[in-house]
Scaffold this active site. Structure first.
Site, PDB file in Angstrom:
ATOM      1  N   ARG A  76      -0.850   3.605  -1.037  1.00 26.27           N
ATOM      2  CA  ARG A  76      -2.215   2.922  -0.684  1.00 26.27           C
ATOM      3  C   ARG A  76      -3.083   4.406  -0.717  1.00 26.27           C
ATOM      4  O   ARG A  76      -3.511   5.106  -0.468  1.00 26.27           O
ATOM      5  CB  ARG A  76      -2.515   2.665   0.853  1.00 26.27           C
ATOM      6  CG  ARG A  76      -2.049   1.293   0.887  1.00 26.27           C
ATOM      7  CD  ARG A  76      -2.009   0.640   2.451  1.00 26.27           C
ATOM      8  NE  ARG A  76      -2.384  -0.709   2.444  1.00 26.27           N
ATOM      9  CZ  ARG A  76      -0.612  -1.051   3.475  1.00 26.27           C
ATOM     10  NH1 ARG A  76      -0.014   0.199   4.423  1.00 26.27           N
ATOM     11  NH2 ARG A  76      -0.527  -1.907   3.510  1.00 26.27           N
ATOM     12  N   ASP A 107      -5.606  -7.319  -0.747  1.00 27.62           N
ATOM     13  CA  ASP A 107      -6.825  -7.861  -0.850  1.00 27.62           C
ATOM     14  C   ASP A 107      -7.640  -5.659  -1.129  1.00 27.62           C
ATOM     15  O   ASP A 107      -8.725  -6.384  -2.207  1.00 27.62           O
ATOM     16  CB  ASP A 107      -7.566  -8.147   0.262  1.00 27.62           C
ATOM     17  CG  ASP A 107      -7.262  -7.622   1.561  1.00 27.62           C
ATOM     18  OD1 ASP A 107      -6.289  -6.301   1.628  1.00 27.62           O
ATOM     19  OD2 ASP A 107      -7.495  -8.027   2.730  1.00 27.62           O
TER      20      ASP A 107
END
Ligand code: F6P
Length: 327
Positions: A76, A107
Site C-alpha cells: 500500500r 478500492d
C-alpha cells in the site's frame, strides 16, 4: 484502431487475495498471445515508483494458477498518493516503454489508478482483487469465494468445541467496511447471526439478537462478527456480553489473515481467468479507466468512479433468512 498498445505494465496492489495469480497468468498470456509485451511491476505502485520492473514471458506465469497470494508481491503505497510519487511512476513507465497498465486490487488501487490515468492520460484497466467483495459493478471479486470457504472451514471446526463446551462464540471475520464475508459465511456455516457494518449506525445488533430469543433452544451458539471499530468487533461484543449477560460462557476467535491465504477455489480461478482475458480485450478495444466485472455471468466494464462508490448493497433480506434458519 488509432493507437495500438504495444506494452503493458501489470501490478497487484493493496491486500492480496487468492486468485490474483490466476489473474496475473491470464493477463500475461492473453497479452503475449496478442503480441503485446508484458512488464511485471513488483510491489504495486511502490514498485512502479522504485522502478522494480521486469520483462515477463509466458513461462513466468507457469504453475501459479493454484497458488494463493501474489507472485508480484503487493504494497500500500503512501508515495503514490502524492503528485511527486505519481510523476516518478509515470517517468518509469516511459523509461520501460509501458503504454498501458493493468492493475489488480481493491478500492484503494482503483482510486490511485483513476487519478493517475487522468493526470497522465494513461489507459488503465482494473481487475477486482479483494476478499472483501466491496467493489460495485461485479457480483464477486477475485478472492472473495476462497475467503468465504476458508471461513466456513474454520467455523465448522470451532463448532465442534463450541458445542462440546456449550459456549457462545463470537468469530470475527474481515471485510473492512463491508459485511459480505460476515453475512454469507454466517449463512454457509449455519451460524446464529451475523453482525455487519451496514447496520452499525441503525441499530444495536447485539441487543436485537438477544431480544429476538437468541440461543433459547440451543446448547451452543456461533455469531459471525465483521471487524469494526464501532462495535469493537468480536472482542467488543464479547466484553459487552460478559457484563450484560454473565450467564453465557463466551469465547472469541479472530480469524485474521488466514482468510487471505490459501489456494483459490475453482470459482475464483475461473473468474480471474475470464477477467484477465477481458482486460486485454478491453485495452485492444481502446477501453480505458474501467474495472472488469462479471454480472449475471457476463463480462461488464465498470468506470472506476462507479466501482469505488461506497454503496455496494448488502442483501439485508439475507439477515432475515439467517434469523429464520437459526430457530
Ligand atoms: O481489504 C482486504 C483486507 O483484508 C480487509 O478485509 C482488512 O480490513 C484489511 O485488508 C487488512 O489489511 P492489512 O493486511 O494491511 O492489515
Amino acid at each position: 484502431m488509432q493507437y495500438k498498445i504495444k506494452c503493458i505494465g501489470l501490478l497487484t496492489s493493496g491486500g492480496d487475495a487468492p486468485g490474483m495469480n490466476a489473474a496475473i497468468r491470464a493477463v500475461t498470456r492473453t497479452a503475449i498471445f496478442n503480441n503485446i509485451r508484458v512488464k511485471a511491476i513488483y510491489r504495486g505502485y511502490k514498485g512502479l515508483i522504485a522502478d522494480e520492473i521486469v520483462d515477463f514471458q509466458t513461462q513466468h506465469v507457469s504453475n501459479i494458477i493454484q497458488q494463493g497470494g501474489t507472485i508480484l508481491k503487493t504494497a500500500r503505497s503512501q508515495e503514490f498518493k502524492t503528485i511527486e510519487g505519481r510523476q516518478k511512476a509515470y517517468e518509469n513507465m516511459q523509461k520501460h516503454g509501458i503504454d498501458a497498465l493493468v492493475v489488480i486490487g481493491g478500492d484503494g488501487t482503483f482510486t490511485g489508478a483513476r487519478i493517475f490515468a487522468q493526470e497522465f492520460n494513461i489507459p488503465i484497466i482494473g481487475l477486482p482483487g479483494t476478499i472483501d467483495n466491496d467493489l460495485c459493478g461485479t457480483d464477486s471479486t477475485i478472492g472473495y469465494d476462497t475467503a468465504l470457504n476458508t471461513i466456513i472451514e474454520a467455523v465448522d471446526k470451532i463448532r465442534d468445541t463450541a458445542s462440546s463446551h456449550e459456549r457462545l462464540f463470537f468469530i470475527e471475520v474481515m471485510g473492512r467496511d463491508a459485511g459480505f464475508l460476515a453475512l454469507n459465511s454466517a449463512l454457509a456455516s449455519g451460524a446464529e447471526a451475523a453482525i455487519v457494518p451496514e447496520l452499525e449506525t441503525k441499530e444495536d445488533q447485539l441487543k436485537s439478537l438477544i431480544q429476538n430469543g437468541f440461543r433459547k433452544s440451543k446448547n451452543s451458539s456461533i455469531v459471525i462478527v465483521a471487524e469494526s471499530e464501532i462495535t469493537g468487533g468480536a472482542n467488543g461484543l464479547a466484553e459487552r456480553m460478559r457484563i450484560e449477560h454473565p450467564e453465557y460462557d463466551v469465547r472469541v476467535t479472530i480469524l485474521g489473515h488466514i482468510q487471505r491465504g490459501g489456494s483459490p477455489t475453482a470459482y475464483d480461478r475461473i473468474i480471474a481467468s475470464r477477467m484477465g482475458v477481458a482486460a486485454i480485450d478491453a485495452l485492444m478495444d481502446e477501453q480505458r479507466n474501467i474495472m472488469i466485472g462479471i454480472v449475471n455471468n457476463e463480462i461488464v466494464h465498470v468506470p472506476f468512479t462507479k466501482a469505488i462508490k461506497d454503496d455496494k448493497p448488502l442483501d439485508q433480506s439475507l439477515l432475515g433468512v439467517l434469523h429464520v434458519l437459526s430457530i
